[in-house]
Design a protein around this motif. Structure first.
Motif, PDB file in Angstrom:
ATOM      1  N   GLY A  84      31.772 -17.815  99.347  1.00  0.00           N
ATOM      2  CA  GLY A  84      33.372 -17.299  98.551  1.00  0.00           C
ATOM      3  C   GLY A  84      33.541 -15.899  99.472  1.00  0.00           C
ATOM      4  N   ARG A  88      37.321 -13.605  99.573  1.00  0.00           N
ATOM      5  CA  ARG A  88      38.311 -12.671  99.111  1.00  0.00           C
ATOM      6  C   ARG A  88      39.491 -11.930 100.136  1.00  0.00           C
ATOM      7  N   LEU A 137      35.163 -24.549  92.533  1.00  0.00           N
ATOM      8  CA  LEU A 137      35.395 -23.313  93.524  1.00  0.00           C
ATOM      9  C   LEU A 137      36.207 -23.461  94.949  1.00  0.00           C
ATOM     10  N   ARG A 141      38.903 -22.144  96.604  1.00  0.00           N
ATOM     11  CA  ARG A 141      38.929 -21.580  97.662  1.00  0.00           C
ATOM     12  C   ARG A 141      39.929 -22.092  99.017  1.00  0.00           C
TER      13      ARG A 141
END
Length: 186
Positions: A84, A88, A137, A141
């Motif tokens: 991750g 961010r 995810l 992302r």
């Protein structure tokens, strides 16, 4: 290797090969290898699953920001980020002085690679459908991963093949005057 960036950050989903490729790449370059997850555990004094149990994802992300800031100060380093990190927006992900390499993997391949680890080692994949969780995810992302300067699909490639690709592309970046372009290999 002359002209190669002093900081190489490997990004991508869990199971993409960052922690496998990273040490090999670092050794080939004569660089230090840093695994952000291990650095987080060192800072916390406990495992990542325990950090999630005791402090939740917020505590993990706080520690991740500290670990990334520490790794960003290093020179001649290959950093394997957590899945991750690249997504961010609250930490510096800019490429100033570093090259980000997206090790792209299909969720099905990643789940197969992670099968021996168990999802308890990866709290965001815990649950009845870790493959579905990885697909979600990736969808969340993917745009952030695509900001990486270099991209390589790792499906069906051995770690040494991935390292050779990265080295070849790093040589190409070093030779170009416009290192801000993105290169992609499918």
């Amino acid at each position: 290797m002359e002209g190669v960036p002093q900081r190489i950050w490997l990004v991508g989903l869990s199971g993409a090969g960052k922690s496998t490729v990273g040490p090999i790449l670092a050794r080939r370059l004569g660089y230090t290898f840093v695994d952000l997850d291990r650095l987080i555990e060192d800072l916390a004094g406990e495992t990542i699953p325990r950090v999630f149990r005791t402090g939740g994802e917020a505590e993990f992300r706080r520690l991740e920001a500290r670990a990334a800031a520490r790794a960003a100060r290093e020179m001649e380093v290959v950093v394997a980020t957590g899945g991750g990190w690249m997504a961010r927006r609250d930490i510096d992900r800019s490429s100033g002085g570093r090259v980000r390499v997206w090790l792209r993997v299909r969720p099905e391949t990643a789940i197969h690679r992670l099968a021996g680890d168990g999802t308890e080692a990866r709290p965001l994949l815990a649950g009845p459908d870790p493959g579905g969780a990885l697909a979600t995810l990736l969808a969340e992302r993917e745009a952030a991963y695509a900001e990486a300067e270099l991209t390589l699909d790792t499906d069906g490639r051995e770690p040494e093949e991935v390292v050779e690709f990265v080295l070849e592309r790093l040589r190409g970046l070093a030779a170009r005057s416009d290192a801000g372009d993105t290169e992609e290999e499918r």
